[in-house]
Scaffold this motif. Structure first.
Motif, PDB file in Angstrom:
ATOM      1  N   PRO A  20       0.922  -0.960   0.143  1.00  0.00           N
ATOM      2  CA  PRO A  20      -0.055  -0.094  -0.170  1.00  0.00           C
ATOM      3  C   PRO A  20       0.823   1.349   0.120  1.00  0.00           C
ATOM      4  O   PRO A  20       0.304   2.194  -0.542  1.00  0.00           O
ATOM      5  CB  PRO A  20      -0.902   0.234   1.335  1.00  0.00           C
ATOM      6  N   ASN A  21       2.124   1.458   0.363  1.00  0.00           N
ATOM      7  CA  ASN A  21       2.449   2.865   0.773  1.00  0.00           C
ATOM      8  C   ASN A  21       3.535   2.967  -0.166  1.00  0.00           C
ATOM      9  O   ASN A  21       4.732   3.810   0.241  1.00  0.00           O
ATOM     10  CB  ASN A  21       3.110   3.340   2.414  1.00  0.00           C
ATOM     11  N   CYS A  22       4.197   1.725  -0.721  1.00  0.00           N
ATOM     12  CA  CYS A  22       5.055   1.085  -1.719  1.00  0.00           C
ATOM     13  C   CYS A  22       4.461   1.830  -3.445  1.00  0.00           C
ATOM     14  O   CYS A  22       3.462   0.568  -3.799  1.00  0.00           O
ATOM     15  CB  CYS A  22       6.270   0.033  -1.495  1.00  0.00           C
ATOM     16  N   PRO A  23       5.924   1.903  -3.920  1.00  0.00           N
ATOM     17  CA  PRO A  23       5.214   1.961  -5.582  1.00  0.00           C
ATOM     18  C   PRO A  23       5.372   0.400  -6.066  1.00  0.00           C
ATOM     19  O   PRO A  23       5.997  -0.282  -4.966  1.00  0.00           O
ATOM     20  CB  PRO A  23       6.561   2.928  -6.123  1.00  0.00           C
ATOM     21  N   PHE A  24       5.246   0.192  -6.792  1.00  0.00           N
ATOM     22  CA  PHE A  24       5.642  -1.201  -7.530  1.00  0.00           C
ATOM     23  C   PHE A  24       6.583  -1.517  -7.588  1.00  0.00           C
ATOM     24  O   PHE A  24       7.327  -0.629  -8.080  1.00  0.00           O
ATOM     25  CB  PHE A  24       4.346  -1.521  -8.653  1.00  0.00           C
ATOM     26  N   GLN A  25       7.376  -3.448  -6.876  1.00  0.00           N
ATOM     27  CA  GLN A  25       8.149  -3.104  -6.903  1.00  0.00           C
ATOM     28  C   GLN A  25       8.684  -4.725  -7.526  1.00  0.00           C
ATOM     29  O   GLN A  25       7.463  -5.938  -7.557  1.00  0.00           O
ATOM     30  CB  GLN A  25       9.171  -3.086  -5.190  1.00  0.00           C
ATOM     31  N   VAL A  26       9.850  -4.540  -7.884  1.00  0.00           N
ATOM     32  CA  VAL A  26      10.239  -6.012  -8.725  1.00  0.00           C
ATOM     33  C   VAL A  26      11.526  -6.809  -7.920  1.00  0.00           C
ATOM     34  O   VAL A  26      12.394  -5.769  -8.345  1.00  0.00           O
ATOM     35  CB  VAL A  26      10.045  -5.950 -10.454  1.00  0.00           C
ATOM     36  N   ILE A  27      11.722  -7.800  -7.691  1.00  0.00           N
ATOM     37  CA  ILE A  27      12.736  -7.917  -7.255  1.00  0.00           C
ATOM     38  C   ILE A  27      13.284  -9.126  -7.483  1.00  0.00           C
ATOM     39  O   ILE A  27      12.341 -10.315  -8.131  1.00  0.00           O
ATOM     40  CB  ILE A  27      12.707  -8.056  -5.481  1.00  0.00           C
ATOM     41  N   ALA A  28      14.577  -9.122  -8.604  1.00  0.00           N
ATOM     42  CA  ALA A  28      15.109 -10.462  -9.138  1.00  0.00           C
ATOM     43  C   ALA A  28      15.971 -11.419  -8.082  1.00  0.00           C
ATOM     44  O   ALA A  28      17.258 -10.420  -7.389  1.00  0.00           O
ATOM     45  CB  ALA A  28      15.729  -9.755 -10.487  1.00  0.00           C
ATOM     46  N   THR A  29      16.320 -12.555  -7.826  1.00  0.00           N
ATOM     47  CA  THR A  29      16.834 -13.194  -7.875  1.00  0.00           C
ATOM     48  C   THR A  29      17.788 -14.072  -8.776  1.00  0.00           C
ATOM     49  O   THR A  29      17.151 -14.345  -9.607  1.00  0.00           O
ATOM     50  CB  THR A  29      16.164 -14.770  -6.840  1.00  0.00           C
ATOM     51  N   LEU A  30      18.915 -13.741  -8.424  1.00  0.00           N
ATOM     52  CA  LEU A  30      20.021 -14.204  -9.760  1.00  0.00           C
ATOM     53  C   LEU A  30      20.406 -14.887  -9.829  1.00  0.00           C
ATOM     54  O   LEU A  30      20.269 -16.021  -8.095  1.00  0.00           O
ATOM     55  CB  LEU A  30      21.573 -12.789  -9.735  1.00  0.00           C
ATOM     56  N   LYS A  31      21.010 -16.213 -10.427  1.00  0.00           N
ATOM     57  CA  LYS A  31      21.426 -16.705 -10.443  1.00  0.00           C
ATOM     58  C   LYS A  31      22.859 -17.164  -9.521  1.00  0.00           C
ATOM     59  O   LYS A  31      23.229 -18.563  -8.951  1.00  0.00           O
ATOM     60  CB  LYS A  31      22.215 -17.682 -11.712  1.00  0.00           C
ATOM     61  N   ASN A  32      23.275 -15.892  -8.949  1.00  0.00           N
ATOM     62  CA  ASN A  32      24.544 -16.463  -8.007  1.00  0.00           C
ATOM     63  C   ASN A  32      23.675 -16.055  -6.368  1.00  0.00           C
ATOM     64  O   ASN A  32      24.508 -15.427  -5.977  1.00  0.00           O
ATOM     65  CB  ASN A  32      25.606 -15.047  -7.792  1.00  0.00           C
ATOM     66  N   ASN A  33      22.117 -16.245  -6.317  1.00  0.00           N
ATOM     67  CA  ASN A  33      21.835 -16.017  -5.346  1.00  0.00           C
ATOM     68  C   ASN A  33      21.207 -14.816  -4.794  1.00  0.00           C
ATOM     69  O   ASN A  33      20.989 -14.199  -3.397  1.00  0.00           O
ATOM     70  CB  ASN A  33      22.167 -17.125  -4.255  1.00  0.00           C
ATOM     71  N   LYS A  34      21.875 -13.520  -5.323  1.00  0.00           N
ATOM     72  CA  LYS A  34      21.957 -12.268  -4.960  1.00  0.00           C
ATOM     73  C   LYS A  34      20.577 -11.642  -5.615  1.00  0.00           C
ATOM     74  O   LYS A  34      20.086 -12.091  -6.431  1.00  0.00           O
ATOM     75  CB  LYS A  34      22.915 -11.047  -6.011  1.00  0.00           C
ATOM     76  N   GLU A  35      19.763 -10.878  -4.571  1.00  0.00           N
ATOM     77  CA  GLU A  35      18.602 -10.090  -4.639  1.00  0.00           C
ATOM     78  C   GLU A  35      18.597  -8.552  -5.004  1.00  0.00           C
ATOM     79  O   GLU A  35      19.339  -8.357  -4.603  1.00  0.00           O
ATOM     80  CB  GLU A  35      17.621 -10.217  -4.405  1.00  0.00           C
ATOM     81  N   VAL A  36      18.067  -8.050  -5.992  1.00  0.00           N
ATOM     82  CA  VAL A  36      18.147  -6.653  -7.000  1.00  0.00           C
ATOM     83  C   VAL A  36      16.989  -6.521  -6.957  1.00  0.00           C
ATOM     84  O   VAL A  36      16.462  -7.416  -7.235  1.00  0.00           O
ATOM     85  CB  VAL A  36      19.353  -6.812  -8.148  1.00  0.00           C
ATOM     86  N   CYS A  37      16.649  -5.367  -7.091  1.00  0.00           N
ATOM     87  CA  CYS A  37      15.483  -4.175  -7.231  1.00  0.00           C
ATOM     88  C   CYS A  37      15.708  -3.595  -8.923  1.00  0.00           C
ATOM     89  O   CYS A  37      16.806  -3.866  -9.609  1.00  0.00           O
ATOM     90  CB  CYS A  37      15.307  -3.157  -6.780  1.00  0.00           C
ATOM     91  N   ILE A  38      14.998  -4.565  -9.456  1.00  0.00           N
ATOM     92  CA  ILE A  38      14.654  -4.105 -10.871  1.00  0.00           C
ATOM     93  C   ILE A  38      13.430  -2.554 -11.453  1.00  0.00           C
ATOM     94  O   ILE A  38      12.663  -3.523 -10.423  1.00  0.00           O
ATOM     95  CB  ILE A  38      14.748  -5.293 -11.705  1.00  0.00           C
TER      96      ILE A  38
END
Length: 90
Positions: free
Chosen positions: A55-73
């Motif tokens: 509700p209080n945040c914009p639409f967020q996309v979180i990607a889990t990479l093949k090296n298990n690192k998470e980044v926001c796209i």
């Protein structure tokens, strides 16, 4: 006996202070997951995508990479927009 009562009350107060100090403030629970997003994440390095719409945040996309690192796209990335468009058409 008065000394024992004072000691017990002091221990209870110290115990209560310790538990309160380790508690997570309410404001931290309401923060958005993504504070910044990346525009140049190649599709080939992504293992999994998560979509968050809170509700209080914009639409967020979180990607889990093949090296298990998470980044926001950035949701405005062209390939991601096409991916979402194709997913909605199916």
């Amino acid at each position: 006996m008065d000394l024992k009562v004072i000691a017990v009350v002091t221990l209870l107060m110290v115990t209560m202070c310790i538990h309160v100090s380790h508690a997570k403030p309410f404001s931290l629970g309401e923060r958005c997951w993504c504070r910044s997003s990346e525009n140049t994440v190649p599709k080939s390095s992504i293992k999994q995508l998560k979509f968050l719409n809170t509700p209080n945040c914009p639409f967020q996309v979180i990607a889990t990479l093949k090296n298990n690192k998470e980044v926001c796209i950035n949701p405005q990335t062209l390939w991601l927009q096409q991916y979402l468009k194709n997913a909605l058409n199916k």
